[in-house]
Scaffold this active site. Structure first.
Site, short mmCIF file in Angstrom:
data_model
loop_
_atom_site.label_atom_id
_atom_site.label_comp_id
_atom_site.label_asym_id
_atom_site.label_seq_id
_atom_site.Cartn_x
_atom_site.Cartn_y
_atom_site.Cartn_z
N HIS A 62 0.40 4.59 4.23
CA HIS A 62 -0.34 5.24 3.14
C HIS A 62 0.05 6.72 3.04
CE1 HIS A 62 -3.87 2.13 3.30
NE2 HIS A 62 -2.69 1.58 3.06
N SER B 174 0.81 -1.22 0.00
CA SER B 174 0.00 0.00 0.00
C SER B 174 0.84 1.27 0.00
CB SER B 174 -0.94 0.00 1.20
OG SER B 174 -1.76 -1.14 1.21
#
Length: 282
Positions: free
Chosen positions: A256, A203
């Site tokens: 993220h 991610s």
């Protein structure tokens, strides 16, 4: 290849392609990232000046009969548009370079390994380094190969193929490799400040690519990469959802956010000339 222009009317775009073919100039039509336009790409950059001169006349009078005549000369004014959007395996593999496909396959192999050997066993080899493992340099990036659910890996690999594929195809394997390594290290470090070494997933790299590809597409669309603004908005929404834990999901929020920041910074640096050029117009 050089991106020449984006046009909202595919038929007019095809007419210009046919007209330039009468000048021995080959243009290729592709769907744009926003789905609202088609893009014309020039294969031979030595003919760019000629194309720009003809394009200036075309934009002033796109319905001129010479463009229609060129379509007749090519054989059929009603021939199908010359770009492909069939989603088959051949198409999917063509849109991804060797690094994109290699990382995709490695993620699948590691996920299957985790199903047979167990998460703990695989993490003991690939997870982010703890205090005694900092010299095991592979760990600084291999945490990106760890996925803990089928949804987790599918979501990340879809984004990886979409973003990594276009980056590698248009900017080269080296550029994708640098983005991947830098963002894996930076996002992993950011997440480790909150959860130690107990995390994994691609991610952070994906969010770095989202930031990089989106900003590059906005500032330098001629480089051939971009993210539709709707997808960018969805990505930011998902980032916010993670921070508020809206769905009770265990999300590596710091990875993220760190990945997105490093991707935007790398795009700012790589496209710094476009900002300088724009500033001269004020």
């Amino acid at each position: 290849m050089i991106r020449v222009i984006a046009i909202s009317n595919p038929r007019l775009a095809q007419a210009f392609i046919d007209y330039m073919a009468t000048h021995q100039v080959h243009l290729t039509m592709r769907p744009s990232h926003d789905g609202q336009h088609v893009e014309l790409w020039l294969e031979d950059d030595t003919k760019l000046t000629l194309v720009q001169q003809e394009l200036e006349q075309f934009t002033r009078d796109p319905l001129n009969e010479r463009y229609q005549a060129a379509s007749w000369q090519s054989g059929d004014v009603n021939h199908p548009l010359k770009y492909h959007n069939n989603l088959n395996w051949q198409y999917l593999s063509r849109q991804a370079g060797p690094l994109t496909l290699t990382i995709l396959l490695l993620n699948i192999v590691v996920y299957l390994w985790m199903q047979f050997a167990g998460d703990y066993q695989v993490m003991s080899w690939l997870a982010w380094p703890n205090d005694s493992q900092h010299m095991e340099l592979w760990r600084w990036v291999t945490h990106g190969l760890l996925h803990f659910s089928l949804l987790h890996i599918i979501f990340n690999l879809m984004w990886w193929w979409y973003l990594g594929g276009q980056t590698e195809k248009h900017l080269g394997t080296g550029k994708l490799f640098v983005i991947m390594i830098v963002s894996a290290v930076f996002s992993g470090w950011g997440q480790s400040l909150f959860s130690g070494s107990h995390f994994g997933g691609l991610s952070g790299v994906v969010y770095a690519l989202i930031g990089y590809v989106w900003l590059t597409g906005e500032r330098a669309p001629e480089r051939g990469i971009g993210v539709p603004r709707g997808l960018m908005a969805f990505s930011l929404f998902w980032l916010i959802v993670g921070y508020f834990d809206a769905f009770g999901l265990s999300i590596a929020n710091a990875a993220h956010f760190s990945g997105l920041i490093i991707g935007l910074l790398m795009a700012l640096w790589d496209n710094r000339h476009t900002f300088k050029n724009n500033n001269r117009h004020f």
